[in-house]
Design a protein around this motif. Structure first.
Motif, PDB file in Angstrom:
ATOM      1  N   PHE A  66       7.779  -2.507   9.216  1.00  0.00           N
ATOM      2  CA  PHE A  66       7.957  -1.770   7.954  1.00  0.00           C
ATOM      3  C   PHE A  66       8.409  -0.335   8.227  1.00  0.00           C
ATOM      4  CE2 PHE A  66       6.051   1.155   4.815  1.00  0.00           C
ATOM      5  CZ  PHE A  66       6.704   0.726   3.680  1.00  0.00           C
ATOM      6  N   LYS A  72      12.329   1.790   7.875  1.00  0.00           N
ATOM      7  CA  LYS A  72      12.464   3.092   7.210  1.00  0.00           C
ATOM      8  C   LYS A  72      13.080   4.112   8.155  1.00  0.00           C
ATOM      9  CE  LYS A  72       9.571   3.702   3.549  1.00  0.00           C
ATOM     10  NZ  LYS A  72       8.587   4.445   2.845  1.00  0.00           N
ATOM     11  N   GLU A 115      16.788   3.610   8.665  1.00  0.00           N
ATOM     12  CA  GLU A 115      17.505   4.018   7.459  1.00  0.00           C
ATOM     13  C   GLU A 115      17.644   5.541   7.402  1.00  0.00           C
ATOM     14  OE1 GLU A 115      17.574   1.236   4.010  1.00  0.00           O
ATOM     15  OE2 GLU A 115      15.982   2.624   3.492  1.00  0.00           O
ATOM     16  N   ALA A 141       0.823  -1.207   0.000  1.00  0.00           N
ATOM     17  CA  ALA A 141       0.000   0.000   0.000  1.00  0.00           C
ATOM     18  C   ALA A 141       0.859   1.259   0.000  1.00  0.00           C
ATOM     19  CB  ALA A 141      -0.924  -0.004   1.216  1.00  0.00           C
ATOM     20  N   ILE A 142       1.944   1.235   0.748  1.00  0.00           N
ATOM     21  CA  ILE A 142       2.685   2.480   0.938  1.00  0.00           C
ATOM     22  C   ILE A 142       3.738   2.703  -0.127  1.00  0.00           C
ATOM     23  CG2 ILE A 142       4.235   3.706   2.518  1.00  0.00           C
ATOM     24  CD1 ILE A 142       2.245   3.246   4.551  1.00  0.00           C
ATOM     25  N   SER A 143       4.486   1.650  -0.501  1.00  0.00           N
ATOM     26  CA  SER A 143       5.536   1.903  -1.485  1.00  0.00           C
ATOM     27  C   SER A 143       5.130   1.458  -2.888  1.00  0.00           C
ATOM     28  CB  SER A 143       6.836   1.222  -1.063  1.00  0.00           C
ATOM     29  OG  SER A 143       6.639  -0.161  -0.977  1.00  0.00           O
ATOM     30  N   GLY A 144       3.936   0.899  -3.023  1.00  0.00           N
ATOM     31  CA  GLY A 144       3.471   0.514  -4.349  1.00  0.00           C
ATOM     32  C   GLY A 144       4.002  -0.835  -4.802  1.00  0.00           C
TER      33      GLY A 144
END
Lengths: 357, 460
Positions: B334, B338, B341, B289-292
């Motif tokens: 998830f 991120k 990072e 959903a978030i990064s496609g």
């Protein structure tokens, strides 16, 4: 046309005596257009830029013809048309587009003469591509170039090749058919391309299933907007935080509109022209045509803002736009545009698969 | 064939009633119970030990080919070393039986160094201490292997050797004592059934100290601060590793019941499975959903995060809560990757997110979802917010996470900081580029491929 500078620039292109002079005209065009990026309405910007590039390409072909005469190869033995594909074919070249080209020439029944013709145009094409490279137009990475024998042949061979592609629609063949659909004659006898396109559309009618293959071919480029309406940006590397305007916005829309247009037998190659024609053919409602048109113009505009760089004398661009360089308002517009693009893409997928069932 | 089989079954059927009749003179119910328990504990020990196979595959799969042999081999080496140190010292700090003051016992155990167990269980014991020792040892090795995630692809081999000694003697057993060995957090009623904090958070924070002191791998970050993706060399290894860990986890969690008894360990296993499933599904969907893109690494991390989170709570919550805990863990992992990072903390194996963030969540989740009924059954603490309406248990859980976290982080920083000063932690830039297989061991994990790549480079 009232702009005297523009006329002067076109004149200097037409009078350029050699590749070096033409290169300086091309650099002028790029500088001038880069400075006018924010002044001109976007469609006018693309019209002017593509007009100037067309003039440069035509001049490059004349220079190449002259070179051929000088080295004793004579003048073109039969009528021909120099073709542009890709963004050049669609009249949507940016300041850093590459060369996508082809060539078609008149048939010759005599085998010996046909071979001579083939040889002449092979040499000519080679020369044209070299000149354009010197002008900073990089070669097409996929080798869709007039100096590639598969993209430079007489009309009957072209038609035969189209038949083969339609009959054996492998992934590559379908990709080539889509490329041909965007073909435009930039110089020479344009009726040759018209006849080629007649053949193309006759084949479309004969092979209705090709539309599904064409859809599959283009579907892998998704509009880069997520289910929450968020932008899907690059997550790693030097372009972290950028959005791929070329393959994530512009190309999906080009693909969708092209697919609608060729099903209607529309011959225009520019995406905006195709939208107008689709509206005239009642395929797109007034409202849709307008919203798709606006979204597409926004993409055209933002494409111009993607990172440009000069690499080994070539104008290059990776199609990626740093989102942080946009104002909040523009980001909102972009998101809206992408949502429209995604809706169009969905619509095409739905309509095409329904028709095929 | 079929006939033979039938015959032997009939023969067996005739034997068993005979054995039942003989029970008067045979083992007592207590002895049978003890025997069953020991079998289960030893099976659980083997399952947990086998999880190291998971870590080997996970760490190699997530890193590059040039380090594969090193990464895999050092895991085996450190399990060996950890065994000796735990036997000599670690077990004593965790659970030593020497007579020490009540005050000191709150913080460490003492005695039973170079542990010399009796050969069989005593009268009334529910299992032999040898089985218990092995099971506890396996947990220590797991925590250690989690820590290695923070060292990957750039630490010297000698660092693995020295840190194994200190971690096994001073870091892991202290936390284990606090929560499981009758230490002060156990007295407060801290619920950590199989070690979301004790094993996973402890390992993850040691990894964090290491990765901060070691600094990111060459090529992970660009000058402008943007991150590059250093892809692991074998996603199939990574996926298989998750399966191995998942299977082993039934020893880890259900084995922590330490008894067969009324079959409660089945309920623990049941919750464990639900948590893992939920974590996997949530992670893949959220990345999609978030990064496609439905990211495989994230999906694998989600499975592990679900398992890590349910580890503390598997015996304390109802099945619906196990699902919620797993789902949250999958989403959390998830965003956590991120975040690390962004913070420019290079976490090659995602240890900080999978074992750290999910470990914290799993421990805290008890404070929300634990039920009074189950807490009473297990005999640790009380129900959480949703069952009792009281924040008390949540407070205890928060305390245990914060205190344990601080201890591990500070002590690991001190150990590794001193090591950095005295011996240095990181290989040279050249060694890192060549790969640790060659620099630390003189031979490649994938000789053919690496030599081919080398030759191509020379030609180019």
């Amino acid at each position: 046309m009232s702009d005297p500078q523009r006329l002067q620039l076109l004149r200097s292109i037409n009078e350029a005596a050699d590749a070096d002079a033409l290169r300086s005209s091309r650099d002028h065009v790029n500088d001038r257009m880069a400075s006018k990026r924010s002044e001109l309405p976007i469609d006018q910007f693309y019209t002017e830029l593509n007009e100037a590039y067309d003039a440069i390409i035509i001049r490059a072909i004349s220079l190449a013809e002259a070179h051929m005469a000088r080295v004793g190869m004579g003048s073109p033995p039969v009528p021909y048309a120099y073709l542009l594909f890709g963004s050049g074919g669609r009249g949507e070249q940016t300041l850093s587009s590459d060369q996508d080209s082809g060539l078609v020439y008149e048939n010759e029944p005599n085998a010996e003469k046909a071979e001579a013709n083939r040889n002449y145009f092979a040499q000519l094409s080679k020369q044209v591509v070299i000149v354009l490279e010197r002008l900073g137009f990089p070669r097409c990475e996929g080798n869709v170039l007039s100096d590639n024998p598969s993209w430079s042949m007489c009309l009957s061979s072209w038609n035969k090749q189209l038949d083969d592609w339609f009959e054996q629609p492998s992934w590559e063949a379908v990709r080539y058919l889509l490329i041909v659909a965007d073909g435009r004659s930039v110089h020479g006898t344009s009726s040759l391309l018209d006849r080629m396109k007649d053949h193309f559309f006759a084949n479309m009618a004969k092979h209705p299933n090709i539309v599904g293959r064409m859809l599959e071919n283009t579907m892998r480029h998704k509009v880069l907007v997520g289910i929450f309406g968020q932008l899907l940006k690059e997550r790693y590397g030097e372009d972290t935080g950028s959005i791929d305007m070329k393959y994530g916005a512009y190309i999906p829309m080009v693909n969708a509109i092209r697919l609608l247009a060729i099903q209607q037998g529309i011959r225009s190659t520019s995406t905006l022209e195709r939208m107008k024609a689709l509206h005239a053919a009642n395929v797109l409602s007034e409202e849709d045509a307008q919203s798709y048109g606006q979204a597409f113009q926004l993409f055209l505009q933002l494409r111009l803002m993607t990172t440009e760089k000069l690499e080994r004398g070539m104008y290059a661009n990776n199609g990626k736009l740093a989102v942080r360089s946009l104002t909040r308002e523009m980001i909102e517009q972009l998101k809206k545009g992408l949502r429209i693009g995604k809706r169009l893409q969905r619509r095409i997928i739905k309509e095409t698969s329904v028709r095929l069932k | 064939m079929v006939k033979k089989l039938m015959l032997s079954i009939v023969a067996l059927l005739m034997l068993f009633p005979a054995m039942a009749f003989a029970a008067d003179e045979g083992p007592s119910t207590g002895l049978l119970n003890m025997g069953l328990n020991s079998v289960w504990i030893i099976v659980a020990f083997v399952l947990v030990l086998l999880m190291q196979g998971g870590f080997i595959l996970l760490e190699t799969g997530s890193t590059r080919m040039k380090n594969a042999g090193h990464v895999a081999g050092k895991t085996i080496f450190t399990i060996g070393l950890c065994t000796l140190i735990y036997w000599a010292f670690g077990y004593g700090i965790f659970n030593g039986g020497a007579d020490i003051s009540e005050g000191l016992r709150k913080f460490i155990g003492w005695g039973d160094f170079f542990y010399s167990p009796v050969t069989s269980a005593g009268e009334g014991d529910s299992f032999p201490s040898t089985a218990f020792f092995l099971f506890q040892l396996a947990f220590a090795t797991i925590s250690l292997s989690i820590a290695w995630g923070g060292f990957a692809e750039r630490a010297k081999l000698s660092v693995y050797l020295v840190f194994t000694i200190f971690f096994t003697a001073l870091v892991y057993p202290v936390i284990a004592h606090w929560i499981w060995g009758g230490g002060w957090l156990a007295e407060d009623g801290a619920q950590d059934y199989a070690g979301s904090t004790v094993v996973h958070l402890t390992g993850a924070l040691a990894a964090m100290a290491a990765t901060i002191l070691l600094k990111p791998r060459i090529g992970k970050y660009n000058k402008d601060g943007s991150a590059n993706e250093i892809l692991g060399h074998n996603q199939v290894f990574s996926a298989l590793s998750v399966l191995l860990l998942w299977v082993g986890w039934f020893g880890f969690n259900a084995g922590s019941a330490l008894s067969v008894g009324d079959g409660f360990f089945g309920f623990v296993a049941f919750n464990t499975m639900l948590g893992a499933g939920a974590g996997t599904v949530a992670a893949m969907l959220v990345s999609w959903a978030i990064s496609g893109k439905a990211d495989i690494s994230t999906t694998l991390n989600g499975a592990l995060a679900g398992l890590v989170a349910i580890t503390a709570s598997c015996a304390f919550v109802d099945p619906w809560a196990a699902v919620v805990i797993g789902l949250v863990a999958g989403v959390l992992v998830f965003f956590s990757t991120k975040l690390f990072e962004k913070l420019r903390i290079d976490d090659p194996i995602y240890a900080l997110s999978v074992h750290g963030a999910a470990g914290v969540w799993g421990t805290l989740a008890n404070g929300l979802f634990a039920t009074d009924e189950l807490a009473t059954k297990v005999g640790v603490g009380q129900g959480g917010l949703f069952d009792t309406g009281s924040w008390h248990q949540f407070g205890v859980q928060l305390e245990s996470v914060v205190v344990c976290g601080l201890y591990v982080l500070i002590v690991s920083f001190i150990i590794l900081g001193v090591m950095k000063l005295v011996m240095g932690l990181r290989v040279t830039e050249e060694q890192e580029i060549v790969g640790l297989d060659l620099s630390e061991h003189g031979t490649y994990g994938y000789p053919e491929q690496m030599k081919k790549a080398q030759n191509n480079n020379i030609q180019a």
